[in-house]
Motif scaffolding. Structure first.
Motif, PDB file in Angstrom:
ATOM      1  N   GLY A 168      -7.134   8.910  -0.496  1.00 11.00           N
ATOM      2  CA  GLY A 168      -6.981   8.893   0.949  1.00 11.00           C
ATOM      3  C   GLY A 168      -7.943   9.817   1.675  1.00 11.00           C
ATOM      4  N   GLY A 169      -9.075  10.133   1.051  1.00 13.42           N
ATOM      5  CA  GLY A 169     -10.027  11.023   1.725  1.00 13.42           C
ATOM      6  C   GLY A 169     -11.420  10.845   1.161  1.00 13.42           C
ATOM      7  N   LYS A 179       0.847  -1.206   0.000  1.00 14.42           N
ATOM      8  CA  LYS A 179       0.000   0.000   0.000  1.00 14.42           C
ATOM      9  C   LYS A 179       0.873   1.244   0.000  1.00 14.42           C
ATOM     10  N   PRO A 180       0.517   2.226  -0.844  1.00 14.08           N
ATOM     11  CA  PRO A 180       1.279   3.474  -0.760  1.00 14.08           C
ATOM     12  C   PRO A 180       0.955   4.197   0.543  1.00 14.08           C
ATOM     13  N   LEU A 188      -5.130  11.202  -7.771  1.00 16.26           N
ATOM     14  CA  LEU A 188      -3.781  10.635  -7.788  1.00 16.26           C
ATOM     15  C   LEU A 188      -2.938  11.107  -6.618  1.00 16.26           C
ATOM     16  N   VAL A 189      -3.051  12.373  -6.238  1.00 13.72           N
ATOM     17  CA  VAL A 189      -2.130  12.902  -5.233  1.00 13.72           C
ATOM     18  C   VAL A 189      -2.836  13.445  -3.999  1.00 13.72           C
ATOM     19  N   GLY A 190      -4.153  13.324  -3.947  1.00 19.12           N
ATOM     20  CA  GLY A 190      -4.853  13.748  -2.741  1.00 19.12           C
ATOM     21  C   GLY A 190      -5.228  15.215  -2.733  1.00 19.12           C
TER      22      GLY A 190
END
Lengths: 820, 136
Positions: free
Chosen positions: A389-390, A23-24, A114-116
């Motif tokens: 991530g959100g 997991k990243p 991709l980057v949040g």
């Protein structure tokens, strides 16, 4: 038994560990899979260079052959256009998949996926200005036309065929770094690409800045700083004296002029606008100028310098079509290039295609806005952002009948009533793809003119030459019909807008155009398109240096060869310096210290060539920056947005209007003129460079000597300017910095810090058949693991070219690579 | 026997990872531990060398063929974000250690789970045909 339990516990622990390594974590890639030699970045190093090889692709109807030459350029041969477009999609994905996708994530405002959340304000900008709305509208147009529908559908299928056979272990390394998988390409993405370019080349809106300047500095100063036609002289694209053989169509009288809004505005997210980075040139000459008696056509469009490179070189061949040139990965066909009969290139028109209007809300609920004498309820464009991530974020954008409100209480935090609705011509439905399709097939002058009719936004100057010694240039786009000075340049009340007038356009056949001008050449370099005799307003931000360098060279040119054209494309003469530096120096009182004398001496003996290995350009451009800074100190440190006048206008004020009121420095009691500003700027320049060349104190003497040496180097134009070709994800390790190239803004070789000639092309008709020479700052491969990624940069910086192959058949192409 | 075990892990991992996920070598090591011996220490070393050598060898093979072009960039990338100098050698070392340690521990876990009695029962069951390996 205890051992058994420990064993089970250990196994469970290992499973958990592997799970987390898969997991990243934030910006860190999934370390386990990333480091794994069989699946991670090591495996990405197994990518092959596509060169001197060929592959066969099974298309929707038959088989296409892709022949890669010695520098990785694909020459694609098919029996029909469906297979050809399919194979082009396949080839572009094979070399540039990550770039194609990432650019469309940016265009569609999906970078948060991709980057949040850190990309949220940028994504909101893309969606709020309407890139997606514009793309959706133009996709409808594109799909109405059976030809353009075939182009994007075949192309899309080819891209997806490549994606579908790709195993995760073979994904380009950027996917592994960021931690995501390729998704399917769609026709909408082809449409998004056009609007992405439209944003890049037209969305530098200045209405807000213009209104502020007019309000703060007054009408007289405004006209001197931002004149429609710069004084003393312009050198437009269409030669002065060309007659307009049409009747203008304006049916709107002067009374339709909208009054200006009396408020000061700001642009909270200026960094997301496209920067003023014009630097594109194109020109062509007919046989009267060349040794061969045949035309030569040249083009060097200027864009942000990025890796993978924005351009991708390709040859497309099927019965009825043989064309070569460059395209942007994600676009079917060739955008700049030549076929057997004609050649063409583009520069940005720089015309203003944005109008801003101040909104009057009905009440504090802001549910309706005033238009005419009534209040109209808003429509809403509701956008959802998926955040890595959100949780999803929902954004509701107010839409008026002219366009969206970009900044409001939720975006940019404009809490007072100063909201603006923006009309952007890129939102008008269009099918621009057909222009390139017909240019690819064009046989003559008439075909070229017919092709341009489809072209809408971003407005471009299309230069043209053909085997029959015809040359031409036309500025084409969907341009606003404006006739009253100031119209469209300022923020005006939405309530007063005349929508029919706003949407009216200049008829295509009345756009600036010239065929076979007497002077024997056509040229554009982002300057004013026309002189004052043209019946419509052509407001924009224009340059006035490169055009004059090119035009004066071509005026006296005789017996030119393609090599002479190469020299002109790489010309480093700073006409700005040549025209303003004598005045700056004559106003200087140089204080008697070593550094001041050294810099003054270097400037005095300078030949105005911004070559990479000299120091004078560094001194001059720093000096000029300080001159601008001290002149326009009024614009600093306020919440109000302004724009710097073009260097040409500032130079003109210094030479001809030394007492102009903005030369006065705000925070002094005295009244300064140009002379004082020049001296202040020079002192700052000297201070800057003595700091730069000062060795730090607590160094050992040996290191000290080495450091002085590096500081001497630091002053050289190459290092001071630091032209950088930056990876799209802004990874320094994948970027190339400090490129050994001269030139700068307002110089023909317009290589600045982060932008430059993105493709240099010369098409020479000397032999009767077009021969293309080209180079761009990157390489055919978009994979950082290959040499092809940066292969062309060296030749590009040195001003050298590749002689490109233009094969007449698959057989000759295959024979050519076999002999390697 | 030890060499056979190391080779078995390396070769099966090599074959498996062309079709299966990146963590296949650890599953291979674990299963080898179950199948071949119950000496945890011996198995740890076999997994350590088996996966470690496989990862080191394969990474080196790819990297040398690529003239260290990509690994150099990845090393620079790690150096940038960790603000310390990471060389290609260190990347290779970290990769090898990661594979070796996980491989060793997996093999050890497999060995610990199976005692001699269970393994004997397993062998007997396989021989008697109650469990057969179906090959396509």
């Amino acid at each position: 038994m205890a051992k058994k339990i420990t064993g089970v516990l250990l196994a469970v622990l290992l499973v958990v560990l592997v799970y987390f390594l898969n997991k990243p974590l934030g910006d860190t890639p999934a370390l386990g899979s990333f480091l794994s030699p069989t699946h991670g970045f090591w495996k990405s190093a197994a990518a092959k260079e596509n060169r001197n090889t060929s592959i066969e692709i099974k298309g929707p109807k038959g088989t296409a052959t892709i022949v890669y030459d010695e520098i990785g350029i694909p020459h694609i041969f098919a029996e029909n256009e469906e297979d050809l477009m399919y194979a082009q999609g396949y080839a572009e994905a094979r070399d540039r998949l990550w770039q194609m996708e990432f650019q469309m994530y940016a265009a569609a405002g999906r970078l948060t996926e991709l980057v949040g959340e850190k990309a949220l304000s940028m994504d909101r900008f893309s969606r709020r200005i309407g890139i997606v709305r514009a793309a959706e509208a133009s996709l409808v147009e594109t799909e109405k036309n059976p030809v353009s529908k075939m182009l994007i559908e075949s192309f899309t299928a080819g891209v997806n065929a490549y994606i579908d056979q790709l195993k995760p272990a073979d994904y380009p390394v950027e996917y592994k770094l960021i931690g995501y998988q390729p998704e399917h390409w769609t026709p909408l993405k082809c449409a998004l690409l056009m609007k992405y370019m439209a944003k890049d080349l037209t969305y530098y809106d200045t209405d807000v800045e213009n209104s502020n300047a007019l309000r703060v500095f007054g009408e007289e100063a405004y006209q001197k700083m931002y004149p429609d036609f710069p004084a003393p002289a312009i050198d437009p694209i269409i030669p002065v004296g060309t007659k307009w053989d049409f009747k203008s169509v304006d049916s709107f009288s002067a009374k339709d002029k909208n009054k200006l809004t009396a408020a000061l505005y700001q642009n909270p997210y200026k960094e997301f606008y496209s920067s003023k980075f014009y630097g594109s040139n194109n020109w062509c000459v007919n046989g009267s100028k060349t040794k061969s008696g045949k035309p030569i056509l040249c083009g060097d469009p200027h864009l942000n310098l990025s890796l993978p490179s924005i351009w991708y070189s390709v040859q497309l061949n099927c019965p009825g079509l043989n064309v070569e040139g460059v395209t942007i990965p994600g676009a079917p066909g060739v955008i700049i290039g030549h076929n057997e009969n004609i050649a063409w290139s583009v520069t940005n028109a720089e015309r203003d295609v944005i109008n801003n209007f101040s909104v009057e809300y009905q009440d504090k609920n802001r549910k309706a806005y005033k238009l005419g004498n009534e209040y109209v309820p808003f429509e809403y464009d509701v956008q959802t952002y998926k955040v890595k991530g959100g949780k999803d974020i929902v954004d509701s954008i107010r839409l008026t009948k002219v366009g969206s409100i970009v900044y409001d209480e939720t975006y940019g935090e404009i809490n007072d009533q100063k909201h603006i609705a923006t009309y952007w011509r890129a939102e008008e439905p269009s099918n621009d793809l057909m222009t390139f399709y017909y240019l690819n097939h064009a046989k003559n002058q008439q075909d070229y003119l017919d092709a341009l009719k489809y072209y809408s936004c971003p407005g471009q100057n299309f230069v043209y030459a053909d085997v029959n010694n015809n040359i031409s240039i036309k500025q084409q786009g969907n341009f606003m019909l404006r006739t009253v000075s100031g119209d469209g340049s300022f923020v005006t009340p939405l309530a007063n807008v005349n929508i029919a007038k706003l949407k009216a356009r200049i008829p295509v056949e009345q756009n600036p155009y010239v065929l076979n001008p007497e002077r024997g050449f056509c040229c554009s370099a982002n300057q004013n398109p026309v002189d004052k005799t043209y019946p419509y307003l052509t407001n924009g931000i224009y340059e006035n240096y490169r055009n004059r360098v090119i035009n004066s060279t071509l005026t006296t040119a005789t017996n030119y060869t393609w090599q002479d054209m190469g020299k002109l494309q790489n010309n480093n003469l700073s006409l700005l310096a040549k025209e303003i530096l004598p005045t700056l120096l004559s106003n200087l009182s140089v204080s008697d210290d070593a550094e001041s004398n050294k810099i003054a001496a270097a400037l005095k003996s300078w030949n105005y060539m911004a070559d990479y290995n000299t120091d004078a350009p560094s001194y001059f451009y720093k000096f000029w920056d300080y001159v601008e800074q001290s002149t326009y100190d009024e614009m600093e440190g306020t919440a109000t947005s302004f724009r710097l006048p073009e260097p040409y206008n500032t130079a003109n004020l210094i030479i001809n209007d030394a007492k102009f009121k903005l030369f006065d420095v705000v925070n002094t009691d005295t009244v300064e003129t140009a002379k004082e500003v020049i001296n202040i700027a020079f002192k700052k320049t000297v201070a800057f460079f003595s700091q730069l060349s000062k060795p730090s104190n607590n160094m050992l003497s040996k290191q000290n000597a080495a450091e002085t040496e590096t500081n001497k180097e630091a002053v050289l134009w190459q290092h001071y300017k630091n032209t950088s070709i930056t990876h799209l994800a802004r990874l320094n390790a994948f970027s190339v910095k400090d490129v050994a190239i001269g030139g700068y803004n307002n110089i023909v070789n317009a290589a600045s810090e982060g932008a430059g000639p993105s493709w240099r092309m010369i098409v020479d008709f000397a032999s009767g058949k077009p021969q293309c020479y080209g180079v761009y700052p990157g390489g055919q491969s978009g994979n950082p693991a290959t040499k092809g990624f940066t292969e062309f940069i060296d030749k590009w910086s040195k001003g050298e070219y590749y002689k490109l192959h233009f094969f007449d058949s698959k057989e000759t192409a295959l024979k050519a690579i076999k002999s390697k | 026997m030890f060499i056979v075990k190391v080779l078995a892990i390396a070769i099966l991992s090599f074959l498996g990872t062309f079709f299966l996920p990146w963590y296949t070598p650890f599953i291979v090591a674990f299963l080898t531990g179950i199948a071949l011996s119950n000496k945890p220490g011996n198995n740890f070393l076999a997994g350590l060398f088996g996966v470690g050598l496989f990862w080191l060898g394969y990474a080196l093979f790819l990297d040398i063929r690529n003239d260290h072009l990509l690994s150099g960039k990845i090393a620079a990338l790690f150096s940038d974000s960790l603000k310390t100098d990471i060389s290609v050698g260190i990347l290779l070392l970290i990769t090898t250690l990661l594979g070796a340690l996980l491989g060793g521990l997996s093999a050890m876990a497999g060995a610990m789970i199976m005692d001699d009695g269970s393994r004997a029962r397993l062998r007997k069951a396989v021989k008697s045909g109650r469990y057969t390996l179906k090959m396509k």
